[in-house]
Design an enzyme around this catalytic site. Structure first.
Site, PDB file in Angstrom:
ATOM      1  N   SER A 187      -2.547  15.626  -2.435  1.00 51.12           N
ATOM      2  CA  SER A 187      -2.200  15.313  -0.919  1.00 51.12           C
ATOM      3  C   SER A 187      -1.189  16.602  -0.478  1.00 51.12           C
ATOM      4  O   SER A 187      -0.928  17.529  -1.139  1.00 51.12           O
ATOM      5  CB  SER A 187      -0.963  14.148  -1.208  1.00 51.12           C
ATOM      6  OG  SER A 187       0.027  13.752  -0.113  1.00 51.12           O
TER       7      SER A 187
ATOM      8  N   TYR B  23       5.696  10.216  -6.536  1.00 53.13           N
ATOM      9  CA  TYR B  23       4.444  10.439  -5.929  1.00 53.13           C
ATOM     10  C   TYR B  23       4.226  11.985  -5.711  1.00 53.13           C
ATOM     11  O   TYR B  23       3.480  12.690  -6.208  1.00 53.13           O
ATOM     12  CB  TYR B  23       4.345   9.804  -4.606  1.00 53.13           C
ATOM     13  CG  TYR B  23       2.959   9.952  -3.788  1.00 53.13           C
ATOM     14  CD1 TYR B  23       1.716   9.337  -4.112  1.00 53.13           C
ATOM     15  CD2 TYR B  23       2.800  10.933  -2.833  1.00 53.13           C
ATOM     16  CE1 TYR B  23       0.727   9.482  -3.458  1.00 53.13           C
ATOM     17  CE2 TYR B  23       1.525  11.052  -2.220  1.00 53.13           C
ATOM     18  CZ  TYR B  23       0.716  10.259  -2.360  1.00 53.13           C
ATOM     19  OH  TYR B  23      -0.575  10.473  -1.844  1.00 53.13           O
TER      20      TYR B  23
HETATM   21  N1  LIG Z   1      -3.197   7.348   2.573  1.00 55.69           N
HETATM   22  C1  LIG Z   1      -2.707   8.408   2.604  1.00 55.69           C
HETATM   23  O1  LIG Z   1      -2.175   8.555   3.790  1.00 55.69           O
HETATM   24  C2  LIG Z   1      -2.969   9.708   1.827  1.00 55.69           C
HETATM   25  C3  LIG Z   1      -2.547  10.750   1.911  1.00 55.69           C
HETATM   26  C4  LIG Z   1      -2.878  11.807   0.841  1.00 55.69           C
HETATM   27  C5  LIG Z   1      -3.356  11.601  -0.370  1.00 55.69           C
HETATM   28  N2  LIG Z   1      -3.607  10.404  -0.430  1.00 55.69           N
HETATM   29  C6  LIG Z   1      -4.532  10.027  -1.815  1.00 55.69           C
HETATM   30  O2  LIG Z   1      -5.546   9.445  -1.653  1.00 55.69           O
HETATM   31  C7  LIG Z   1      -6.040   8.565  -2.693  1.00 55.69           C
HETATM   32  C8  LIG Z   1      -6.427   7.289  -2.178  1.00 55.69           C
HETATM   33  O3  LIG Z   1      -5.022   6.861  -1.538  1.00 55.69           O
HETATM   34  P1  LIG Z   1      -5.505   5.562  -0.372  1.00 55.69           P
HETATM   35  O4  LIG Z   1      -4.292   5.717   0.645  1.00 55.69           O
HETATM   36  O5  LIG Z   1      -6.887   5.361   0.040  1.00 55.69           O
HETATM   37  O6  LIG Z   1      -4.896   4.279  -1.329  1.00 55.69           O
HETATM   38  P2  LIG Z   1      -5.479   2.933  -1.524  1.00 55.69           P
HETATM   39  O7  LIG Z   1      -4.114   1.905  -1.945  1.00 55.69           O
HETATM   40  O8  LIG Z   1      -5.733   2.376  -0.043  1.00 55.69           O
HETATM   41  O9  LIG Z   1      -6.575   2.724  -2.572  1.00 55.69           O
HETATM   42  C9  LIG Z   1      -6.452   3.196  -3.780  1.00 55.69           C
HETATM   43  C10 LIG Z   1      -7.580   2.664  -4.797  1.00 55.69           C
HETATM   44  O10 LIG Z   1      -7.027   2.953  -5.930  1.00 55.69           O
HETATM   45  C11 LIG Z   1      -7.305   1.856  -6.884  1.00 55.69           C
HETATM   46  N3  LIG Z   1      -6.441   2.152  -8.086  1.00 55.69           N
HETATM   47  C12 LIG Z   1      -5.175   1.925  -8.350  1.00 55.69           C
HETATM   48  N4  LIG Z   1      -4.919   2.125  -9.455  1.00 55.69           N
HETATM   49  C13 LIG Z   1      -6.030   2.197 -10.321  1.00 55.69           C
HETATM   50  C14 LIG Z   1      -6.217   2.223 -11.729  1.00 55.69           C
HETATM   51  N5  LIG Z   1      -5.319   2.289 -12.389  1.00 55.69           N
HETATM   52  N6  LIG Z   1      -7.710   2.301 -11.979  1.00 55.69           N
HETATM   53  C15 LIG Z   1      -8.505   2.369 -11.039  1.00 55.69           C
HETATM   54  N7  LIG Z   1      -8.395   2.246  -9.731  1.00 55.69           N
HETATM   55  C16 LIG Z   1      -7.072   1.982  -9.255  1.00 55.69           C
HETATM   56  C17 LIG Z   1      -6.876   0.788  -5.972  1.00 55.69           C
HETATM   57  O11 LIG Z   1      -7.329  -0.535  -6.445  1.00 55.69           O
HETATM   58  C18 LIG Z   1      -7.345   0.936  -4.592  1.00 55.69           C
HETATM   59  O12 LIG Z   1      -8.906   0.409  -4.217  1.00 55.69           O
HETATM   60  C19 LIG Z   1      -4.844   8.598  -3.683  1.00 55.69           C
HETATM   61  O13 LIG Z   1      -4.815   9.336  -4.752  1.00 55.69           O
HETATM   62  C20 LIG Z   1      -3.452   8.969  -2.543  1.00 55.69           C
HETATM   63  O14 LIG Z   1      -2.353   9.452  -3.323  1.00 55.69           O
HETATM   64  C21 LIG Z   1      -3.598   9.161   0.280  1.00 55.69           C
END
Ligand SMILES: NC(=O)c1ccc[n+]([C@@H]2O[C@H](COP(=O)([O-])OP(=O)(O)OC[C@H]3O[C@@H](n4cnc5c(N)ncnc54)[C@H](O)[C@@H]3O)[C@@H](O)[C@H]2O)c1
Length: 290
Positions: free
Chosen positions: A165, A178
């Site tokens: 991230s 985080y």
């Molecule tokens: N949303 C943002 O702005 C952002 C920015 C930078 C990085 N990220 C990273 O991108 C990735 C996805 O984020 P997002 O915002 O799409 O999140 P989200 O919450 O929309 O989706 C996350 C998914 O991971 C699954 N998950 C959670 N714990 C799990 C586990 N123990 N085993 C299997 N699946 C599991 C959930 O069921 C969900 O479908 C993450 O690593 C997050 O840190 C997100």
């Protein structure tokens, strides 16, 4: 399937891949946490590029819906990335059904923000378990399968891309669990890159900015926009749109990050043949490397 059989199958079926048309044609890709959000969007983009994609998530019903929406060259697998048996089974099922694994996108991640004084150990453990330990487990078995494939065909190369991230590149106020985990996975990426280089496995991290259109930010009930509006975190904001504009204005390119932006960075990681162990920002200019 036990580990020995799993690796034997991966070796035997190294060239046994489904055909597609696109830049990832013939590649089997696992995307963890692909039932929604970034993971879902990334899986859809990589599928469009011809990959066979495994929608791996603990939300199995939602994962199945995503896989069914994609049709051919897609399957849902239930996984909890914090559970080693479950992770091993994910690889066993993938190898059995599709012959191997060419790319892991270790995307599953969670966020629990909070101030230091009141932050609880159980929240620290929860975030660390999914984001850091879960990434380690997914990489451990991906590497085992890829190393077996590399033994069978030393000319073949494979990729692991870890979802960090922009909070893995600079600290995040009241969001340290985080940020710490996202800094941590860059350390994993660099270290695995050194260890796995000789097996033809590149390991890189991608560091996206905020996915403002995704459920984490935009969910009308639980999203960060409504939360920040209610808590007054953004001074002067009267509507959800005001909060959104506040975050967009932090980005030189004036918009949030989209799955296609991250997919392009992942395609770069896969297609280039002379770089490993890097953490690539995908932030519209919000975070710049030295
Ligand atoms: N949303 C943002 O702005 C952002 C920015 C930078 C990085 N990220 C990273 O991108 C990735 C996805 O984020 P997002 O915002 O799409 O999140 P989200 O919450 O929309 O989706 C996350 C998914 O991971 C699954 N998950 C959670 N714990 C799990 C586990 N123990 N085993 C299997 N699946 C599991 C959930 O069921 C969900 O479908 C993450 O690593 C997050 O840190 C997100």
């Amino acid at each position: 399937m036990d580990m020995e059989k799993l690796l034997k199958t991966a070796k035997e079926r190294i060239h046994d891949r489904l055909d597609g048309v696109g830049r990832l044609s013939g590649k089997v890709v696992i995307v963890t946490g692909a039932a929604q959000g970034f993971g879902r969007g990334i899986a859809e983009e990589l599928h469009r590029e011809g990959a066979t994609v495994i929608i791996a998530d603990m939300q199995f019903a939602a994962a199945k819906e995503v896989a069914e929406g994609l049709g051919e060259r897609a399957a849902a697998i239930r996984v909890d990335v914090t559970d080693e048996d479950s992770v091993r089974e994910m690889y066993a099922e993938t190898v059995e059904r599709f012959g191997g694994v060419d790319l892991l996108v270790a995307n599953a991640g969670v966020l629990r923000a909070g101030a230091l004084a009141s932050y609880e150990k159980k929240d620290m453990e929860f975030v660390t378990n999914v984001n850091y330990i879960g990434t380690f487990l997914c990489c451990k078995y991906a590497a085992a399968v890829m190393q077996a494939q590399h033994e069978a065909d030393p000319s073949a190369t494979f990729d692991i891309v870890i979802m960090s991230s922009k909070s893995g590149l600079e600290g995040s106020n009241r969001n340290f669990a985080y940020a710490g985990s996202k800094f941590g996975v860059i350390g994993l990426a660099q270290s695995f890159a050194l260890e796995l280089c000789s097996s033809g496995i590149k390991v890189n991290a991608v560091c996206p900015g905020n996915y403002l259109d995704g459920p984490l930010w935009s969910d009308p009930e639980t999203g960060l926009f409504v939360q920040y509006l209610r808590s007054g975190k953004v001074p002067g904001a009267k509507t959800v749109d005001d909060v959104r504009r506040h975050y967009e204005a932090k980005v030189p390119m004036n918009r949030g990050c989209l799955p296609i932006d991250v997919a392009r960075a992942i395609l770069y990681c896969v297609e280039q043949k002379y770089e490993t162990g890097q953490a690539i920002p995908v932030t519209g200019g919000q975070v710049m490397l030295n």
